[in-house]
Design a protein around this motif. Sequence first.
Motif, mmCIF file in Angstrom:
data_model
loop_
_atom_site.group_PDB
_atom_site.id
_atom_site.type_symbol
_atom_site.label_atom_id
_atom_site.label_comp_id
_atom_site.label_asym_id
_atom_site.label_seq_id
_atom_site.Cartn_x
_atom_site.Cartn_y
_atom_site.Cartn_z
ATOM 1 N N PHE A 212 50.711 40.498 36.297
ATOM 2 C CA PHE A 212 51.475 40.532 35.049
ATOM 3 C C PHE A 212 52.870 39.953 35.300
ATOM 4 O O PHE A 212 53.901 40.572 35.058
ATOM 5 C CB PHE A 212 51.577 41.962 34.516
ATOM 6 N N ASN A 213 52.892 38.735 35.811
ATOM 7 C CA ASN A 213 54.114 38.017 36.144
ATOM 8 C C ASN A 213 53.805 36.547 35.949
ATOM 9 O O ASN A 213 52.867 36.022 36.542
ATOM 10 C CB ASN A 213 54.527 38.304 37.588
ATOM 11 N N ASP A 214 54.601 35.869 35.129
ATOM 12 C CA ASP A 214 54.305 34.479 34.798
ATOM 13 C C ASP A 214 54.527 33.509 35.947
ATOM 14 O O ASP A 214 54.327 32.307 35.778
ATOM 15 C CB ASP A 214 55.136 34.045 33.588
ATOM 16 N N ASP A 215 54.941 33.994 37.139
ATOM 17 C CA ASP A 215 55.052 33.077 38.264
ATOM 18 C C ASP A 215 53.690 32.689 38.828
ATOM 19 O O ASP A 215 53.576 31.740 39.605
ATOM 20 C CB ASP A 215 55.962 33.639 39.363
ATOM 21 N N ASP A 216 52.625 33.412 38.430
ATOM 22 C CA ASP A 216 51.253 33.088 38.849
ATOM 23 C C ASP A 216 51.083 33.063 40.367
ATOM 24 O O ASP A 216 50.219 32.361 40.893
ATOM 25 C CB ASP A 216 50.793 31.752 38.258
ATOM 26 N N MET A 217 51.883 33.821 41.088
ATOM 27 C CA MET A 217 51.738 33.876 42.540
ATOM 28 C C MET A 217 50.515 34.694 42.948
ATOM 29 O O MET A 217 49.873 34.411 43.952
ATOM 30 C CB MET A 217 52.994 34.477 43.179
ATOM 31 N N HIS A 218 50.191 35.722 42.188
ATOM 32 C CA HIS A 218 49.034 36.558 42.480
ATOM 33 C C HIS A 218 47.821 36.013 41.733
ATOM 34 O O HIS A 218 47.886 35.728 40.539
ATOM 35 C CB HIS A 218 49.290 38.004 42.073
ATOM 36 N N ALA A 219 46.709 35.885 42.450
ATOM 37 C CA ALA A 219 45.500 35.326 41.865
ATOM 38 C C ALA A 219 44.595 36.390 41.266
ATOM 39 O O ALA A 219 43.925 36.141 40.265
ATOM 40 C CB ALA A 219 44.727 34.532 42.926
ATOM 41 N N VAL A 220 44.550 37.577 41.883
ATOM 42 C CA VAL A 220 43.653 38.638 41.427
ATOM 43 C C VAL A 220 44.447 39.921 41.213
ATOM 44 O O VAL A 220 45.572 40.067 41.692
ATOM 45 C CB VAL A 220 42.508 38.882 42.429
ATOM 46 N N LEU A 221 43.842 40.863 40.496
ATOM 47 C CA LEU A 221 44.498 42.135 40.216
ATOM 48 C C LEU A 221 44.856 42.846 41.516
ATOM 49 O O LEU A 221 44.041 42.964 42.428
ATOM 50 C CB LEU A 221 43.600 43.017 39.360
ATOM 51 N N THR A 222 46.080 43.323 41.572
ATOM 52 C CA THR A 222 46.600 43.980 42.767
ATOM 53 C C THR A 222 46.413 45.488 42.671
ATOM 54 O O THR A 222 45.994 46.027 41.634
ATOM 55 C CB THR A 222 48.094 43.672 42.910
ATOM 56 N N GLY A 223 46.798 46.184 43.747
ATOM 57 C CA GLY A 223 46.781 47.640 43.700
ATOM 58 C C GLY A 223 47.705 48.192 42.641
ATOM 59 O O GLY A 223 47.376 49.187 41.973
#
Length: 461
Positions: free
Chosen positions: A223-234
């Motif tokens: 839930f961050n528009d930087d798109d650094m995370h590809a999949v749902l995190t903890g």
Amino acid sequence: MRGAPSALPILKYLCLLGVLVLAACTPQLRVAGPEGVAPVRLDFPAMRSFAAASPGPARRPNAQIARDFSDLSFQLESGRPIPLFTRFEGPVTVAFNGPVPAQLAADLDGLLARLRAEAGIDISQITGGDATIRIELVAPRQLRQAAPGAACFVVPRVRDWAALRRNRQSPLIDWTTLQVREQAAVFIPNDATPQEMRDCLHEELAQALGPLNDLYRLPDSVFNDDDMHAVLTGFDMLILRVTYAPELRSGMTPPEVMARVPGILERINPAGAGGAAPLTAATTRDWTQAIIIALGGTASRGVRQQAAAHAVAIGQARGWTGTRAGFAQYVFGRLQIGTDPSLALGAFNAATRAYAGDPNLRIQAAHVAQQQAAFALIARDPEAILALTGPAITVARQHENAALLAVLMMLRAEALDLQGQPEAAMALRLDSLGWGLYGFGDRDAVIARLNEIASLSRLPS
């Protein structure tokens, strides 16, 4: 809503010296080895994919997570307030509208298993019937017309693309008018790579279920528009677990919900009890607008560079550190590649300093390491490449980013070649291909990345 794929690919702004690839349309690949060594023909392996494991638990204090939950749940990305808490009440069912690639179906299976295990949501896939959430692949041109700048998105109260088109101007699809969630549809571009489809699936299904906002200040979330995370995190799973806690129900007001959230977090996340919970300043509209312009594809390169520099300056003036400071430097650096390499590398080094020391920012640091390793390859510095790519490969794998993983492996293979280890280099390069298929979509795209990276070592340093 997931942002459109970045218009800033890592290597395409570098002046490459030649095209080395051959026979891209066949099931075999010829890869150039060290200078003076004949190219080697390799069988192209099958696509690789991840086992849908969690990237790790949330690591921040509950008091901070409670504030994040409030901002994610009671405000849209546009800034409009959401007056009531809503979620699906009762079991949630998911179905595809029409046929989809086998890999996307497998990725949905993995995601639903994680949502059941980590978020405690009663959710399952059905075929046919009246699913509460439907997923449809749509032509990119149609998606852009409906939501310019978005790679994929989710809409309430519709079942398919035809229903969305009929109701585009209707309050029916306004999230702020809901009192309970009963129906939603997720739309994904039909030409996306397997990884892009999966990334859209994760974020949009999560937003169909829960938070509707994106916050640039979050270090550990999709839930961050930087798109650094590809999949749902903890962290994301924890937010969804709070959303579906039995203490809450649809129709509650924000104060009613937030009176219960601290107790819910204490119950389900005892590891987050106590500890300092520093208040992170809200992201200002001028910084967000500067980043949007810098990332956008419509403005000229000069305008985008100026916007990125402005974002860096805004953050510095406000004393921001961490994820926003690093991201602004990262965007600025990428825009300087091919214009001012020294300035670009300085920005990447500044991004590394901003991300350093925070375990929640390891995937961000891995993205920067990819950039720094490309510069080290141009400088023919294999030791630096190995030092940068080793930790980054581990992080990319943990965070299930196949595109990043493949490029890091390709860069590391070049370093091994420079060290006179051609067999180890070829083995690593071969291993990267299956991940590249998942990340980049087809053989031609994977081979193009191999050639771009191989060409870097032949550039004047």
